[in-house]
Write a protein that holds these residues in place. Structure first.
Motif, mmCIF file in Angstrom:
data_model
loop_
_atom_site.group_PDB
_atom_site.id
_atom_site.type_symbol
_atom_site.label_atom_id
_atom_site.label_comp_id
_atom_site.label_asym_id
_atom_site.label_seq_id
_atom_site.Cartn_x
_atom_site.Cartn_y
_atom_site.Cartn_z
ATOM 1 N N LYS A 286 11.411 5.157 -7.720
ATOM 2 C CA LYS A 286 11.006 4.688 -9.059
ATOM 3 C C LYS A 286 11.063 3.162 -9.074
ATOM 4 C CE LYS A 286 11.382 8.808 -11.205
ATOM 5 N NZ LYS A 286 10.404 9.621 -11.750
ATOM 6 N N SER A 287 10.088 2.567 -9.783
ATOM 7 C CA SER A 287 9.942 1.104 -9.736
ATOM 8 C C SER A 287 10.947 0.377 -10.626
ATOM 9 C CB SER A 287 8.534 0.741 -10.196
ATOM 10 O OG SER A 287 8.432 1.078 -11.569
ATOM 11 N N LYS A 288 10.931 -0.927 -10.495
ATOM 12 C CA LYS A 288 11.762 -1.798 -11.330
ATOM 13 C C LYS A 288 11.371 -1.605 -12.804
ATOM 14 C CE LYS A 288 12.831 -6.760 -11.798
ATOM 15 N NZ LYS A 288 12.704 -6.852 -13.217
ATOM 16 N N GLU A 289 10.046 -1.548 -13.038
ATOM 17 C CA GLU A 289 9.550 -1.416 -14.409
ATOM 18 C C GLU A 289 10.101 -0.138 -15.056
ATOM 19 O OE1 GLU A 289 7.555 -2.273 -11.798
ATOM 20 O OE2 GLU A 289 7.679 -4.357 -12.436
ATOM 21 N N TYR A 290 10.098 0.939 -14.284
ATOM 22 C CA TYR A 290 10.624 2.205 -14.800
ATOM 23 C C TYR A 290 12.084 2.020 -15.221
ATOM 24 C CZ TYR A 290 12.864 6.784 -14.525
ATOM 25 O OH TYR A 290 13.622 7.888 -14.792
ATOM 26 N N HIS A 291 12.871 1.408 -14.299
ATOM 27 C CA HIS A 291 14.295 1.250 -14.577
ATOM 28 C C HIS A 291 14.544 0.315 -15.753
ATOM 29 C CE1 HIS A 291 14.768 3.046 -10.555
ATOM 30 N NE2 HIS A 291 15.906 3.491 -11.067
ATOM 31 N N ASP A 292 13.694 -0.712 -15.861
ATOM 32 C CA ASP A 292 13.900 -1.693 -16.933
ATOM 33 C C ASP A 292 13.760 -1.089 -18.335
ATOM 34 O OD1 ASP A 292 14.581 -3.723 -15.307
ATOM 35 O OD2 ASP A 292 12.591 -4.676 -15.251
ATOM 36 N N THR A 293 13.099 0.051 -18.407
ATOM 37 C CA THR A 293 12.919 0.673 -19.733
ATOM 38 C C THR A 293 14.117 1.571 -20.094
ATOM 39 O OG1 THR A 293 11.780 2.539 -18.741
ATOM 40 C CG2 THR A 293 10.389 0.712 -19.531
ATOM 41 N N LYS A 294 14.976 1.837 -19.145
ATOM 42 C CA LYS A 294 16.072 2.791 -19.380
ATOM 43 C C LYS A 294 17.335 2.075 -19.867
ATOM 44 C CE LYS A 294 13.525 6.069 -17.814
ATOM 45 N NZ LYS A 294 12.867 6.911 -18.785
ATOM 46 N N ASP A 295 17.894 2.592 -20.945
ATOM 47 C CA ASP A 295 19.103 1.970 -21.507
ATOM 48 C C ASP A 295 20.274 2.020 -20.532
ATOM 49 O OD1 ASP A 295 17.844 1.230 -23.743
ATOM 50 O OD2 ASP A 295 18.530 2.942 -24.960
ATOM 51 N N LYS B 168 19.933 -0.701 -18.161
ATOM 52 C CA LYS B 168 20.190 -2.011 -18.765
ATOM 53 C C LYS B 168 21.695 -2.269 -18.865
ATOM 54 C CE LYS B 168 16.100 -2.025 -21.674
ATOM 55 N NZ LYS B 168 15.683 -1.761 -23.044
ATOM 56 N N ILE B 169 22.442 -1.214 -19.242
ATOM 57 C CA ILE B 169 23.904 -1.360 -19.381
ATOM 58 C C ILE B 169 24.527 -1.638 -18.011
ATOM 59 C CG2 ILE B 169 26.038 -0.136 -19.977
ATOM 60 C CD1 ILE B 169 24.285 1.357 -22.119
ATOM 61 N N LEU B 170 24.054 -0.863 -17.018
ATOM 62 C CA LEU B 170 24.580 -1.069 -15.660
ATOM 63 C C LEU B 170 24.263 -2.488 -15.175
ATOM 64 C CD1 LEU B 170 25.788 0.101 -12.988
ATOM 65 C CD2 LEU B 170 23.442 0.601 -12.309
ATOM 66 N N HIS B 171 23.028 -2.896 -15.423
ATOM 67 C CA HIS B 171 22.589 -4.221 -14.968
ATOM 68 C C HIS B 171 23.474 -5.318 -15.578
ATOM 69 C CE1 HIS B 171 19.895 -7.313 -13.540
ATOM 70 N NE2 HIS B 171 19.891 -7.844 -14.760
ATOM 71 N N VAL C 193 26.665 9.169 -16.418
ATOM 72 C CA VAL C 193 25.316 9.080 -16.988
ATOM 73 C C VAL C 193 24.263 8.984 -15.884
ATOM 74 C CG1 VAL C 193 23.847 7.721 -18.550
ATOM 75 C CG2 VAL C 193 26.318 7.876 -18.963
ATOM 76 N N ILE C 194 24.562 8.203 -14.850
ATOM 77 C CA ILE C 194 23.575 8.005 -13.771
ATOM 78 C C ILE C 194 23.903 8.971 -12.639
ATOM 79 C CG2 ILE C 194 22.521 6.279 -12.234
ATOM 80 C CD1 ILE C 194 23.833 4.122 -14.052
ATOM 81 N N ARG C 195 23.144 10.057 -12.576
ATOM 82 C CA ARG C 195 23.444 11.079 -11.561
ATOM 83 C C ARG C 195 22.671 10.821 -10.279
ATOM 84 N NH1 ARG C 195 27.968 12.287 -12.574
ATOM 85 N NH2 ARG C 195 27.820 13.997 -11.073
ATOM 86 N N ASN C 196 21.483 10.208 -10.362
ATOM 87 C CA ASN C 196 20.675 9.958 -9.153
ATOM 88 C C ASN C 196 20.291 8.481 -9.053
ATOM 89 O OD1 ASN C 196 20.578 12.687 -8.342
ATOM 90 N ND2 ASN C 196 19.001 13.039 -9.912
#
Ligand code: GTP
Length: 520
Positions: A247-256, A259-262, A316-319
């Motif tokens: 999954k791309s950066k863009e995909y991840h950037d939309t996920k809350d 964002k919290i992990l980042h 929360v982040i399983r994969n």
């Protein structure tokens, strides 16, 4: 690829002593648990990162000051001149080098998930990247020249992490071994210095290399509070702070959840930067390696390896399909200058007989000739004044002429080889017209009477075999002796060629090498 076990757990105080079994086919029973990762990420939350990227961190408070230094302080006039003049001097002797050093980039963390026959996708098990190789320097006895140094030293990059929590191998470190007496200084790339010098020459045709290096200044960064004594070095900023798979950066950037992990990981990146900033410093005056070293010192530290995805499994982040890239290494230029260590240094005009003296008193076999500048490089001889007697060393450097301090003749570039010497021995030629005047000229050229007085001094009037009896040379000698007495310096007539007064000379040299200023 060689792989080693993950050391992450070793670093975690609550997990010490528990390691995955290598090549286990089961899910490792000590796989990083979501709870452990949550706990670790929570600790990061309490470290507030300062404004990332824009910060110019410093001594302890994250600040740096700008300071100006003359261009001559961050390059070597000897190095620049040698490329124009006598680059290939006698034999293999090289005493100034500028080398490029680059430490390795850290390996990337791996994105991997445990798999076996029973399950197609298990918990994340991507290991960490290995650290990039660092550049070390060590002064060792037995080396006498910088001739064998390379022009570039590059530390290996760390290897990427792998599945099954395996860390990548650290990049190989580089060890630069140099002679005792070498001074290592941070410097600008020679190409950049040449460009600056050419620009200045274009502006002012009458300028000389020496005048440009003294007048032109460059701006450097220094950690606040170090008063410009330390240079702050910077690594190139990382292009990406995450590596994504599937999954791309863009995909991840939309996920809350991302964002919290980042946000939390910004604190981790910040602490890495802080530790780099603490290490990536170098004293402006350089490292003076005047003793053999049992342990090398680090010039440039390699980049840290990135974290594998196993560290990002949470409730929360399983994969986690992402990992951290390795940190960049550093690329810098260093000036290596060999300043020989001899107890005494012979100073004289060309042809005064310095090499002949060294030849007669020691085991050294410097070149001797009746033409000027037979000596092109320093030679060091070991002198023993008798069985069971003290042993000392004497350096013969190329002859100094009027205007040497303005780069005439061989200039003063070899003076650094006797800078550390306890005693300076001025060798005069009694066959010359006015030896006293020559002594005054030599004193002037090497920095003046005040500087000379910081050393033990011995005046040697050589070639006393010529016209000494019929009083011509004697009169010249008496003049020199009178002046020397006024300065409380010993003065001695000798004939190196005929070996007259050589034993007395050895005793006087020993005194000169061992005398402390309190003895005087
Ligand atoms: N007559 C006489 N000649 C000497 C004496 N010592 C040296 N010479 C000669 O002087 C010449 C120069 O001697 P060197 O020892 O090469 O002089 P140097 O000071 O090392 O010379 P550079 O290498 O030019 O700095 C040689 O031809 C020597 O043989 C001496 O005591 N008496």
């Amino acid at each position: 690829m060689t792989i080693v076990r993950s050391s992450f757990f070793r670093r975690q105080p609550w997990c010490r002593g528990r390691f995955p079994r290598l090549y286990s086919t089961k899910v490792p029973d000590n796989a990083p648990r979501a709870a452990d990762n949550e706990q670790w990420l929570e600790t990061l939350r309490h470290t507030t990162p300062a404004k990332q990227g824009r910060q110019r961190p410093g001594h302890g408070n994250g600040q740096t000051d700008l300071f100006e230094v003359p261009l001559g302080n961050v390059t070597s006039i000897n190095y620049l001149q040698r490329y124009n003049k006598h680059k290939h001097s006698q034999g293999n002797f090289v005493d100034v080098r500028i080398v490029k050093c680059r430490s390795g980039v850290g390996g990337s963390g791996a994105v991997s998930f445990f798999r076996d026959a029973g399950r197609s996708i298990g918990p994340p098990d991507g290991g960490d990247g290995g650290a990039g190789g660092s550049i070390y320097v060590q002064a060792v006895a037995g080396l006498g020249s910088l001739a064998k140094m390379k022009t570039t030293y590059i530390g290996d990059d760390g290897e990427a992490g792998a599945a099954r929590q395996l860390d990548g191998v650290n990049g190989k470190d580089i060890l630069i071994q140099v002679p005792v007496g070498t001074v290592v200084k941070w410097c600008l790339p020679p190409q950049k210095v040449r460009e600056l010098v050419e620009k200045e020459l274009w502006k002012d045709q009458g300028a000389t290399l020496r005048s440009i290096l003294a007048s032109k200044t460059v701006t450097l960064n220094s950690p606040s509070g170090s008063n410009g004594k330390t240079i702050q070095l910077y690594r190139q900023e990382m292009a990406e702070s995450w590596l994504f798979k599937d999954k791309s950066k863009e995909y991840h950037d939309t996920k809350d959840w991302f964002k919290i992990l980042h946000k939390k990981m910004e604190a981790y990146d910040h602490s890495l930067k802080q530790s780099e900033i603490f290490h990536d410093r170098f004293p402006l005056s350089g490292l003076d390696l005047e003793q053999p070293m049992s342990k090398p010192v680090c010039l440039l530290k390699g980049g840290k390896g990135g974290l594998g995805n196993m560290h990002f499994l949470t409730n929360v982040i399983r994969n986690p399909r992402f990992s951290k890239p390795g940190r960049n290494g550093l690329e810098q230029y260093f000036l290596f200058e060999l300043k020989s260590i001899a107890d005494l240094g012979l100073i004289g005009l060309p042809n005064a007989g310095k090499s002949t003296i060294l030849n007669k008193i020691s085991n050294a076999k410097p070149k001797i000739g009746h033409w000027q500048f037979t000596t092109l490089n320093p030679t060091i001889g070991t002198v023993s004044s008798g069985f069971g007697q003290d042993v000392f060393t004497v350096a013969d450097i190329p002859g100094i002429i009027e205007g040497a301090s303005l780069d005439k003749g061989m200039g003063l570039e070899f003076l650094r080889h006797i800078e550390r010497s306890k005693g300076w021995v001025f060798v005069l030629n009694l066959a010359n017209e006015d030896p006293l005047n020559e002594l005054l000229l030599l004193i002037d050229e090497v920095g003046g009477l005040e500087k000379v007085k910081t050393k033990n001094v011995l005046i040697v009037c050589n070639k006393a075999d010529i016209d000494f009896e019929n009083s011509k040379s004697l009169a010249k000698y008496l003049q020199v002796e009178q002046f020397s007495k006024g300065q409380e310096w010993d003065c001695l007539p000798i004939s190196a060629l005929k070996e007259e007064n050589i034993e007395v000379l050895k005793q006087k040299l020993l005194q000169c090498a061992r005398q402390t200023h309190d003895d005087k």
